[in-house]
Write an enzyme that holds these catalytic residues in place. Structure first.
Site, PDB file in Angstrom:
ATOM      1  N   ASP A 197       3.925  75.593 111.935  1.00  0.00           N
ATOM      2  CA  ASP A 197       5.042  74.999 111.252  1.00  0.00           C
ATOM      3  C   ASP A 197       5.540  73.713 111.980  1.00  0.00           C
ATOM      4  OD1 ASP A 197       7.302  75.391 109.097  1.00  0.00           O
ATOM      5  OD2 ASP A 197       8.457  75.084 111.180  1.00  0.00           O
ATOM      6  N   ASN A 249      12.652  64.129 107.141  1.00  0.00           N
ATOM      7  CA  ASN A 249      13.056  64.007 105.780  1.00  0.00           C
ATOM      8  C   ASN A 249      14.171  63.142 105.624  1.00  0.00           C
ATOM      9  OD1 ASN A 249      10.617  64.525 104.304  1.00  0.00           O
ATOM     10  ND2 ASN A 249      11.234  66.592 104.021  1.00  0.00           N
ATOM     11  N   HIS A 278      11.778  61.094 102.079  1.00  0.00           N
ATOM     12  CA  HIS A 278      10.628  62.061 101.732  1.00  0.00           C
ATOM     13  C   HIS A 278       9.257  61.336 101.638  1.00  0.00           C
ATOM     14  CE1 HIS A 278      13.110  65.579 100.726  1.00  0.00           C
ATOM     15  NE2 HIS A 278      14.119  64.758 100.405  1.00  0.00           N
ATOM     16  N   ASP A 294       6.116  63.159 103.441  1.00  0.00           N
ATOM     17  CA  ASP A 294       4.813  63.020 102.551  1.00  0.00           C
ATOM     18  C   ASP A 294       3.706  62.400 103.522  1.00  0.00           C
ATOM     19  OD1 ASP A 294       6.271  64.308 100.510  1.00  0.00           O
ATOM     20  OD2 ASP A 294       5.999  62.736  99.219  1.00  0.00           O
ATOM     21  N   GLU A 319       6.116  72.717 104.940  1.00  0.00           N
ATOM     22  CA  GLU A 319       5.439  72.059 106.151  1.00  0.00           C
ATOM     23  C   GLU A 319       4.632  73.058 107.009  1.00  0.00           C
ATOM     24  OE1 GLU A 319       9.574  73.443 107.212  1.00  0.00           O
ATOM     25  OE2 GLU A 319       8.775  72.526 105.499  1.00  0.00           O
TER      26      GLU A 319
END
Length: 147
Positions: free
Chosen positions: A20, A28, A33, A37, A63
């Site tokens: 993770d 973010n 975002h 990404d 994630e």
């Protein structure tokens, strides 16, 4: 991820990892975002470049990613540490700003699970997920393979 049920004795020992990205929501929130990404793409590239040919990796959701490797607990710890160190040592840049990225890992080896029958995918995920949460609670950017 579809590993189905594996029967002990039909395969050698293997390890399953859940990874993770640490503080991904903050990435973010702080950078947007698009940055998130781009971090996910870069993270996947680092994992792909770090794994051995016989290792499997993939995105589990959000994630979270997974890894699967044939070998002993010690081999699995080495695999997880290679991934963790590669991520921490990589440079992730968005809009000319370096974004620090680390990863927490929960690991389980088939040899750690009780019994000598089938090992379900659900059991692997449950144990690895519990260890992933321990890694987060213990400070992040670490591999946990007990507990």
């Amino acid at each position: 991820m579809n590993i189905g049920n594996l029967r002990r004795g039909h395969v050698t020992d293997f390890v399953f990892l859940l990874l993770d990205i640490d503080h991904f929501k903050a990435v973010n929130d702080m950078h947007g975002h698009q940055a998130g990404d781009q971090i996910l793409v870069g993270f996947a590239e680092v994992m792909r470049a770090t794994k051995r040919h016989e290792d499997e990796i993939g995105r589990y959701g959000g994630e979270e990613f997974y890894g699967f490797s044939i070998g002993s607990l010690n081999n699995g710890i080495q695999f997880a540490e290679r991934l963790r160190q590669a991520v921490a040592g990589s440079e992730f840049v968005f809009d000319r700003e370096r974004v620090p990225v680390t990863v927490s890992v929960g690991l389980v080896a088939a040899s750690q699970l009780a019994g000598d029958g089938e090992i379900s995918a659900e059991e692997l995920v449950r144990v690895a997920d519990r260890r992933l949460y321990l890694a987060k609670e213990e400070g992040r950017n670490r591999v946990v393979f007990r507990g």
